[in-house]
Design a protein around this motif. Sequence first.
Motif, PDB file in Angstrom:
ATOM      1  N   ASN A 210     -38.088   6.060  48.615  1.00 17.03           N
ATOM      2  CA  ASN A 210     -39.311   6.589  47.978  1.00 17.03           C
ATOM      3  C   ASN A 210     -39.558   8.010  48.496  1.00 17.03           C
ATOM      4  O   ASN A 210     -39.044   8.404  49.527  1.00 17.03           O
ATOM      5  CB  ASN A 210     -40.537   5.718  48.326  1.00 17.03           C
ATOM      6  N   ILE A 211     -40.395   8.681  47.789  1.00 19.46           N
ATOM      7  CA  ILE A 211     -40.790  10.021  48.236  1.00 19.46           C
ATOM      8  C   ILE A 211     -42.074   9.830  49.041  1.00 19.46           C
ATOM      9  O   ILE A 211     -43.101   9.405  48.515  1.00 19.46           O
ATOM     10  CB  ILE A 211     -41.009  10.964  47.050  1.00 19.46           C
ATOM     11  N   ALA A 212     -41.976  10.101  50.309  1.00 23.09           N
ATOM     12  CA  ALA A 212     -43.130   9.932  51.177  1.00 23.09           C
ATOM     13  C   ALA A 212     -44.104  11.111  51.012  1.00 23.09           C
ATOM     14  O   ALA A 212     -45.301  10.927  51.026  1.00 23.09           O
ATOM     15  CB  ALA A 212     -42.688   9.810  52.629  1.00 23.09           C
ATOM     16  N   LYS A 213     -43.532  12.292  50.818  1.00 21.20           N
ATOM     17  CA  LYS A 213     -44.364  13.491  50.671  1.00 21.20           C
ATOM     18  C   LYS A 213     -43.645  14.389  49.683  1.00 21.20           C
ATOM     19  O   LYS A 213     -42.465  14.645  49.815  1.00 21.20           O
ATOM     20  CB  LYS A 213     -44.466  14.187  52.023  1.00 21.20           C
ATOM     21  N   LYS A 214     -44.419  14.877  48.735  1.00 19.85           N
ATOM     22  CA  LYS A 214     -43.809  15.731  47.733  1.00 19.85           C
ATOM     23  C   LYS A 214     -43.695  17.146  48.306  1.00 19.85           C
ATOM     24  O   LYS A 214     -44.466  17.538  49.154  1.00 19.85           O
ATOM     25  CB  LYS A 214     -44.651  15.764  46.455  1.00 19.85           C
ATOM     26  N   ASN A 215     -42.760  17.847  47.744  1.00 23.22           N
ATOM     27  CA  ASN A 215     -42.619  19.236  48.203  1.00 23.22           C
ATOM     28  C   ASN A 215     -43.785  20.063  47.605  1.00 23.22           C
ATOM     29  O   ASN A 215     -44.342  19.700  46.574  1.00 23.22           O
ATOM     30  CB  ASN A 215     -41.272  19.803  47.805  1.00 23.22           C
ATOM     31  N   ASP A 216     -44.071  21.130  48.293  1.00 21.69           N
ATOM     32  CA  ASP A 216     -45.234  21.914  47.847  1.00 21.69           C
ATOM     33  C   ASP A 216     -44.947  23.390  48.113  1.00 21.69           C
ATOM     34  O   ASP A 216     -44.357  23.731  49.136  1.00 21.69           O
ATOM     35  CB  ASP A 216     -46.478  21.442  48.630  1.00 21.69           C
ATOM     36  N   LEU A 217     -45.362  24.195  47.203  1.00 24.27           N
ATOM     37  CA  LEU A 217     -45.167  25.641  47.371  1.00 24.27           C
ATOM     38  C   LEU A 217     -46.509  26.327  47.024  1.00 24.27           C
ATOM     39  O   LEU A 217     -47.046  26.166  45.937  1.00 24.27           O
ATOM     40  CB  LEU A 217     -44.073  26.154  46.438  1.00 24.27           C
ATOM     41  N   LYS A 218     -47.074  27.047  48.024  1.00 22.75           N
ATOM     42  CA  LYS A 218     -48.334  27.758  47.804  1.00 22.75           C
ATOM     43  C   LYS A 218     -48.018  29.257  47.818  1.00 22.75           C
ATOM     44  O   LYS A 218     -47.412  29.745  48.728  1.00 22.75           O
ATOM     45  CB  LYS A 218     -49.336  27.457  48.911  1.00 22.75           C
TER      46      LYS A 218
ATOM     47  N   ASN B  65     -41.581  21.091  52.711  1.00 19.97           N
ATOM     48  CA  ASN B  65     -40.411  20.323  52.222  1.00 19.97           C
ATOM     49  C   ASN B  65     -40.828  18.920  51.786  1.00 19.97           C
ATOM     50  O   ASN B  65     -41.753  18.330  52.328  1.00 19.97           O
ATOM     51  CB  ASN B  65     -39.341  20.190  53.297  1.00 19.97           C
ATOM     52  N   ALA B  66     -40.055  18.382  50.873  1.00 23.48           N
ATOM     53  CA  ALA B  66     -40.290  16.996  50.446  1.00 23.48           C
ATOM     54  C   ALA B  66     -39.749  16.054  51.529  1.00 23.48           C
ATOM     55  O   ALA B  66     -38.763  16.346  52.202  1.00 23.48           O
ATOM     56  CB  ALA B  66     -39.592  16.736  49.122  1.00 23.48           C
ATOM     57  N   GLN B  67     -40.377  14.925  51.692  1.00 17.56           N
ATOM     58  CA  GLN B  67     -39.905  13.920  52.660  1.00 17.56           C
ATOM     59  C   GLN B  67     -39.609  12.611  51.897  1.00 17.56           C
ATOM     60  O   GLN B  67     -40.370  12.212  51.022  1.00 17.56           O
ATOM     61  CB  GLN B  67     -40.975  13.680  53.732  1.00 17.56           C
ATOM     62  N   ILE B  68     -38.490  12.054  52.311  1.00 19.60           N
ATOM     63  CA  ILE B  68     -38.053  10.795  51.673  1.00 19.60           C
ATOM     64  C   ILE B  68     -38.276   9.663  52.693  1.00 19.60           C
ATOM     65  O   ILE B  68     -37.995   9.812  53.871  1.00 19.60           O
ATOM     66  CB  ILE B  68     -36.555  10.840  51.322  1.00 19.60           C
ATOM     67  N   SER B  69     -38.727   8.529  52.187  1.00 19.49           N
ATOM     68  CA  SER B  69     -38.832   7.356  53.058  1.00 19.49           C
ATOM     69  C   SER B  69     -37.772   6.337  52.595  1.00 19.49           C
ATOM     70  O   SER B  69     -37.599   6.107  51.407  1.00 19.49           O
ATOM     71  CB  SER B  69     -40.226   6.741  53.004  1.00 19.49           C
ATOM     72  N   ILE B  70     -37.065   5.826  53.569  1.00 13.99           N
ATOM     73  CA  ILE B  70     -36.010   4.836  53.263  1.00 13.99           C
ATOM     74  C   ILE B  70     -36.358   3.539  53.993  1.00 13.99           C
ATOM     75  O   ILE B  70     -36.531   3.527  55.204  1.00 13.99           O
ATOM     76  CB  ILE B  70     -34.614   5.318  53.729  1.00 13.99           C
ATOM     77  N   GLU B  71     -36.498   2.471  53.244  1.00 20.73           N
ATOM     78  CA  GLU B  71     -36.730   1.141  53.819  1.00 20.73           C
ATOM     79  C   GLU B  71     -35.517   0.291  53.481  1.00 20.73           C
ATOM     80  O   GLU B  71     -35.151   0.167  52.305  1.00 20.73           O
ATOM     81  CB  GLU B  71     -37.982   0.501  53.222  1.00 20.73           C
ATOM     82  N   SER B  72     -34.922  -0.261  54.508  1.00 20.11           N
ATOM     83  CA  SER B  72     -33.752  -1.109  54.252  1.00 20.11           C
ATOM     84  C   SER B  72     -33.994  -2.492  54.855  1.00 20.11           C
ATOM     85  O   SER B  72     -34.588  -2.631  55.918  1.00 20.11           O
ATOM     86  CB  SER B  72     -32.488  -0.491  54.834  1.00 20.11           C
ATOM     87  N   ARG B  73     -33.508  -3.479  54.176  1.00 18.89           N
ATOM     88  CA  ARG B  73     -33.556  -4.849  54.666  1.00 18.89           C
ATOM     89  C   ARG B  73     -32.116  -5.328  54.693  1.00 18.89           C
ATOM     90  O   ARG B  73     -31.413  -5.263  53.673  1.00 18.89           O
ATOM     91  CB  ARG B  73     -34.395  -5.702  53.732  1.00 18.89           C
ATOM     92  N   SER B  74     -31.693  -5.787  55.872  1.00 18.81           N
ATOM     93  CA  SER B  74     -30.294  -6.206  56.035  1.00 18.81           C
ATOM     94  C   SER B  74     -30.035  -7.500  55.276  1.00 18.81           C
ATOM     95  O   SER B  74     -30.926  -8.337  55.100  1.00 18.81           O
ATOM     96  CB  SER B  74     -29.955  -6.441  57.507  1.00 18.81           C
ATOM     97  N   ALA B  75     -28.803  -7.658  54.864  1.00 19.01           N
ATOM     98  CA  ALA B  75     -28.410  -8.901  54.199  1.00 19.01           C
ATOM     99  C   ALA B  75     -28.334 -10.021  55.248  1.00 19.01           C
ATOM    100  O   ALA B  75     -28.013  -9.774  56.401  1.00 19.01           O
ATOM    101  CB  ALA B  75     -27.043  -8.723  53.531  1.00 19.01           C
ATOM    102  N   THR B  76     -28.683 -11.228  54.850  1.00 17.65           N
ATOM    103  CA  THR B  76     -28.596 -12.367  55.776  1.00 17.65           C
ATOM    104  C   THR B  76     -27.645 -13.404  55.196  1.00 17.65           C
ATOM    105  O   THR B  76     -27.638 -13.653  53.988  1.00 17.65           O
ATOM    106  CB  THR B  76     -29.973 -13.006  56.011  1.00 17.65           C
ATOM    107  N   THR B  77     -26.876 -13.977  56.091  1.00 23.04           N
ATOM    108  CA  THR B  77     -25.942 -15.032  55.698  1.00 23.04           C
ATOM    109  C   THR B  77     -26.106 -16.195  56.665  1.00 23.04           C
ATOM    110  O   THR B  77     -26.089 -16.010  57.878  1.00 23.04           O
ATOM    111  CB  THR B  77     -24.477 -14.532  55.762  1.00 23.04           C
ATOM    112  N   GLN B  78     -26.299 -17.362  56.121  1.00 22.32           N
ATOM    113  CA  GLN B  78     -26.346 -18.561  56.945  1.00 22.32           C
ATOM    114  C   GLN B  78     -25.262 -19.504  56.444  1.00 22.32           C
ATOM    115  O   GLN B  78     -25.158 -19.771  55.246  1.00 22.32           O
ATOM    116  CB  GLN B  78     -27.715 -19.246  56.844  1.00 22.32           C
ATOM    117  N   VAL B  79     -24.473 -19.985  57.400  1.00 22.77           N
ATOM    118  CA  VAL B  79     -23.384 -20.906  57.058  1.00 22.77           C
ATOM    119  C   VAL B  79     -23.587 -22.172  57.871  1.00 22.77           C
ATOM    120  O   VAL B  79     -23.735 -22.125  59.089  1.00 22.77           O
ATOM    121  CB  VAL B  79     -22.002 -20.286  57.382  1.00 22.77           C
ATOM    122  N   GLN B  80     -23.622 -23.291  57.187  1.00 21.57           N
ATOM    123  CA  GLN B  80     -23.687 -24.586  57.859  1.00 21.57           C
ATOM    124  C   GLN B  80     -22.442 -25.379  57.457  1.00 21.57           C
ATOM    125  O   GLN B  80     -22.163 -25.547  56.270  1.00 21.57           O
ATOM    126  CB  GLN B  80     -24.931 -25.377  57.443  1.00 21.57           C
TER     127      GLN B  80
END
Length: 186
Positions: A171-179, A12-27
């Motif tokens: 991103n696709i971490a590993k492509k699917n493969d069929l042998k 099976n193909a594997q997907i990699s998900i990288e997320s960076r949270s939004a940041t808010t600074q209030v002064q």
Amino acid sequence: MQIPQIRLESTNAQISIESRSATTQVQQQKADMSIEQPKANLSFRTNPGKLTIDQTQARADVEIKSVFHSIEENTQEGKQGWSTGIKRIVQEGEELMKIENGGNPIATQAQRNGYKPMKEFGIGFVPSVGSVKINYQPAVVEITITPNKPIISVAVNKPILDYQAGNVEINIAKKNDLKIDFDIKV
């Protein structure tokens, strides 16, 4: 008989998900504020007190009199003495006119006029009670106060916002493969 075999091997193909949270600074800076309190207006007005002391009667009681008072008193005593003297002379003249009626009017008059009457002495208060008159009007103080309202100045500062948006990378971490494998046995 032998049957050929097909082998399938799939990944099976594997997907990699990288997320960076939004940041808010209030002064939020504090507001600039100033308060000034002007002094109240204060004014005084004073009508001074008045003290009067009248000691005319007390001074007269101890024989210390003003010139005008002495002149007035002596004038009254002179008029009284003059009137009394005239009455006495008239009475003595009438007694002498009636000398023919008998009696001794000359000796009687000489005896009456020859001796001064005895002075009477009594207890008294010098000066007399209540002879000093005192009057006092107290001072009047008027106070006027006019308060002044405080001067308040406020400048609001806007908040400082720092926002960095979040990010999601897929991103696709590993492509699917069929042998496919064939196994043919003969």
